[in-house]
Design a protein around this motif. Structure first.
Motif, PDB file in Angstrom:
ATOM      1  N   GLY A   1       9.013   7.565  -2.187  1.00  0.00           N
ATOM      2  CA  GLY A   1       8.618   6.422  -1.749  1.00  0.00           C
ATOM      3  C   GLY A   1       8.058   4.835  -1.029  1.00  0.00           C
TER       4      GLY A   1
ATOM      5  N   SER B   1       0.955  -1.984  -0.144  1.00  0.00           N
ATOM      6  CA  SER B   1       0.444  -0.511   0.040  1.00  0.00           C
ATOM      7  C   SER B   1       0.985   1.260   0.203  1.00  0.00           C
ATOM      8  CB  SER B   1      -0.975   0.071   0.713  1.00  0.00           C
ATOM      9  OG  SER B   1      -0.857  -0.991   2.377  1.00  0.00           O
ATOM     10  N   THR B   2       2.147   1.437   0.506  1.00  0.00           N
ATOM     11  CA  THR B   2       2.650   2.290   0.742  1.00  0.00           C
ATOM     12  C   THR B   2       3.402   2.920  -0.458  1.00  0.00           C
ATOM     13  OG1 THR B   2       3.696   1.363   3.134  1.00  0.00           O
ATOM     14  CG2 THR B   2       4.707   3.622   1.870  1.00  0.00           C
TER      15      THR B   2
ATOM     16  N   GLU C   1       1.118   3.814  -3.261  1.00  0.00           N
ATOM     17  CA  GLU C   1       0.963   5.581  -3.243  1.00  0.00           C
ATOM     18  C   GLU C   1       1.786   6.023  -4.139  1.00  0.00           C
ATOM     19  OE1 GLU C   1      -0.944   5.818   0.857  1.00  0.00           O
ATOM     20  OE2 GLU C   1      -0.238   8.109   0.621  1.00  0.00           O
TER      21      GLU C   1
ATOM     22  N   ARG D   1      10.139  10.121   3.624  1.00  0.00           N
ATOM     23  CA  ARG D   1       8.765  10.298   3.109  1.00  0.00           C
ATOM     24  C   ARG D   1       8.211  11.909   3.374  1.00  0.00           C
ATOM     25  NH1 ARG D   1       3.997   7.908   6.313  1.00  0.00           N
ATOM     26  NH2 ARG D   1       4.779   8.778   7.443  1.00  0.00           N
TER      27      ARG D   1
ATOM     28  N   THR E   1      10.254   4.147   1.513  1.00  0.00           N
ATOM     29  CA  THR E   1       9.332   4.343   2.861  1.00  0.00           C
ATOM     30  C   THR E   1       8.682   3.143   2.967  1.00  0.00           C
ATOM     31  OG1 THR E   1       8.985   6.859   2.463  1.00  0.00           O
ATOM     32  CG2 THR E   1       8.085   5.530   4.211  1.00  0.00           C
ATOM     33  N   GLY E   2       8.191   2.261   2.683  1.00  0.00           N
ATOM     34  CA  GLY E   2       7.060   0.785   2.213  1.00  0.00           C
ATOM     35  C   GLY E   2       8.258   0.130   3.074  1.00  0.00           C
TER      36      GLY E   2
END
Lengths: 313, 281
Positions: free
Chosen positions: B189, B150-151, B154, B272, B192-193
């Motif tokens: 991003g 999901s990260t 996005e 992020r 980050t996930g």
């Protein structure tokens, strides 16, 4: 998680019949496969649980399975005490966490100035990051003695578990209800304030009702988080597999949850024994409960998203 | 009370509840730091536990957690990033896509102990990997999928549509567009996930209980088919299973675990934020 606007329509880039290099064809199919693998994994998890846990539901008479005695050593597997244990701890946790989480989200979304929000949000993310075993450890060495000193017969009670669990489910509840508040159009607030409502009246009469469905989701996912938590609960609830007598002091008695039972007993059972099957059977129960909660929450998200875009000018 | 007073009262209550929620987070971290910092030195980090774990350090457990985190990375990330690209760039708005999303939501909600059961049934027993780093990494890898997907999704979706349109209009194929225009911009991003997933994997206890974790194993693992100690399980063992365990070693172990997981979370947050600042569209 709404439908993505950025999907590339092939018509833009590739004329029909244009040759795609074999390498790209391979990569694109691997990507599709990766996407579909998520479905396969959920199905596999369920199948393996049923494979190992199914026999429990066939071999144990239903009367006993829903009985109130869990004595694996004597071969008596009644799931009721564990269900009740999970229920008490989860209800306790949610009762504490929902008001706190919701109010905290209101503060973050409606009241806090930007600089505070930029400090508070990472802090709450840090709370989400603290391993459950560390919180369980603190519950065990700090919170349990405190509760015992306060007059309980033992510090390891459903209440201790509920407090720790409440804290663990706070980040989920806060971030999802904050999203819900954020999704309420600014015009609603402006309108309310313009006709002379105070900030509190705006929040209570306009913003909260508009964010209702998102808040319901936050509560549901909080419940899902609480019911599945294992290590912290196992360390602080006392692990007594009996149903507490129905009284006002109910929450101050030791209980044993479904998750803790699996974690504590799986290490000692013979593979393939009825006890082993039953522990997997508890896994099936947990899977079904969380699956129902999450699917339902996902469905509400779907309808809410549609309504929001449908209503936009 | 008139409505202005009610308003002031309500705002004050909301503010104090927010403080009530946030302050203990800081206190918990400071409390573990205060009680645990005393035992942490090079010997504590680099030696095995001795004397029934009541003395010595945490090295085998620390190393085991590092192994497991890397193993998780290898298993989870190709699959998760592939799924994220699929959802963001390929998936049409149809029944299949909705099922994939439902599957991810549910993966995120399955209790970690159920992942442990699955790992035991599927990897330890059915595929006969035994209680091993391989089985543990596979279990943790699957557990971290939803966070990373999901990260990353996005991040990929937030790359502006014009980038794709321009690239495609210049004659690039769909994959060339993704590879050269979309992914580079989404990289922070995605990262980050990935880091959030690693933090999750490093701190989990329940999924490794039956798939890899050893109670006490001073020798380091020799292959991916060996058992290993792991920091979260080690903390559980020394705080509940070993009578007469010195409290400072328990706090020290909790502190090391907390530092690993929180620094990963912090790095993820930092990546992020810096990405958001730098972005020019």
């Amino acid at each position: 998680m709404t439908t993505n606007p950025s999907v590339i329509t092939p018509a833009v880039g590739q004329k029909e019949g244009q040759r795609i290099p074999i390498g790209e064809w391979l990569i694109e199919n691997l990507i599709r496969l990766a996407g579909l693998s998520t479905i396969v994994i959920v199905v596999l998890i369920f199948l393996f649980l049923v494979r190992e846990g199914g026999p429990a539901f066939l071999d144990i008479p239903l009367r006993q399975l829903f009985g109130s005695r869990w004595y694996p050593i004597e071969g008596i597997f009644g799931l009721l005490p564990l269900l009740v244990g999970s229920l008490i701890v989860t209800v306790g946790a949610v009762t504490i966490a929902v008001p706190l989480g919701l109010i905290c989200a209101i503060y973050l979304g409606e009241i806090a100035p930007t600089w505070q929000r930029e400090i508070l949000k990472p802090l709450i993310e840090m709370l989400a990051g603290i391993p459950s075993i560390v919180l369980g450890f603190l519950g065990w060495v700090v919170l349990a003695p405190l509760i015992q000193n306060a007059g309980a017969a033992t510090g390891l009670t459903a209440f201790t578990g509920a407090i720790i669990l409440a804290y663990m489910s706070l980040p989920t509840i806060i971030s999802i209800s904050e999203d819900a508040l954020y999704a309420v159009p600014k015009e609603y607030r402006d309108g309310a304030l313009a006709i002379g409502a105070t900030q509190w009246q705006t929040i209570w009469r306009v913003v909260l009702p508009a964010a209702r469905s998102g808040i319901v989701i936050a509560v549901m996912l909080g419940i899902g988080r609480a019911i599945g938590e294992t290590m912290a609960v196992m360390m602080v609830t006392g692990n007594a597999a009996n149903i507490p007598t129905l009284s006002s002091g109910l929450i101050f008695e030791p209980v044993r949850t479904m998750t803790a039972t699996i974690a504590a007993e799986m290490g000692e059972v013979a593979q393939g024994s009825l006890h082993y099957n039953t522990l997997f059977g508890i896994g099936i129960v947990l899977f079904v409960i969380t699956f129902a909660i999450n699917s339902l929450a996902g469905r509400i998200v779907g309808t809410r998203g549609a309504r929001r875009t449908g209503g936009k000018l | 009370m008139n409505r202005q007073q009610t308003n002031r009262f309500a705002v004050a209550v909301i503010t104090s509840v927010a403080i009530l929620v946030v302050v203990p987070i800081v206190l918990v971290i400071l409390f573990v730091l205060y009680n645990g910092i005393g035992v942490i030195n090079w010997e504590f980090i680099s030696t095995a536990p001795r004397n029934g774990m009541r003395e010595g350090g945490i090295w085998p457990a620390l190393l085991g957690t590092i192994f497991l985190t890397f193993g998780t990375a290898i298993i989870s990330f190709p699959l998760a990033i592939g799924a994220a690209i699929y959802l963001s760039e390929y998936a049409a708005d149809n029944r299949m896509t909705r099922m994939v999303r439902l599957a991810i939501v549910n993966l995120a909600g399955i209790p970690s102990i159920v992942y442990g059961l699955f790992g035991l049934g599927a990897f330890v027993l059915f595929m006969q990997f035994g209680t091993s780093i391989l089985a543990g990494s596979l279990t943790l890898g699957i557990l971290t999928l939803p966070v990373v997907i999901s990260t990353a999704e996005e991040a990929i979706s937030s790359v502006p549509q014009q980038f794709r349109t321009v690239s495609l209009s210049l004659g690039a194929t769909r994959w060339q567009t993704i590879r050269h225009q979309v992914l580079p911009h989404a990289l922070p991003g995605i990262l980050t996930g990935v880091i959030l997933g690693l933090g999750r994997a490093a701190g989990e206890t329940a999924p490794i209980l039956f798939t890899v974790a050893a109670f006490y194993l001073p020798d380091l693992p020799q292959s991916i088919f060996d058992q290993t100690m792991a920091l979260p399980y080690h903390l559980y063992v020394i705080s509940t299973q070993v009578p007469g365990m010195p409290l400072d070693i328990q706090y020290g172990t909790a502190l090391v675990l907390l530092l690993i997981v929180l620094s990963l979370t912090l790095v993820a947050t930092f990546v992020r934020t810096s990405m958001r600042r730098r972005r020019e569209w």
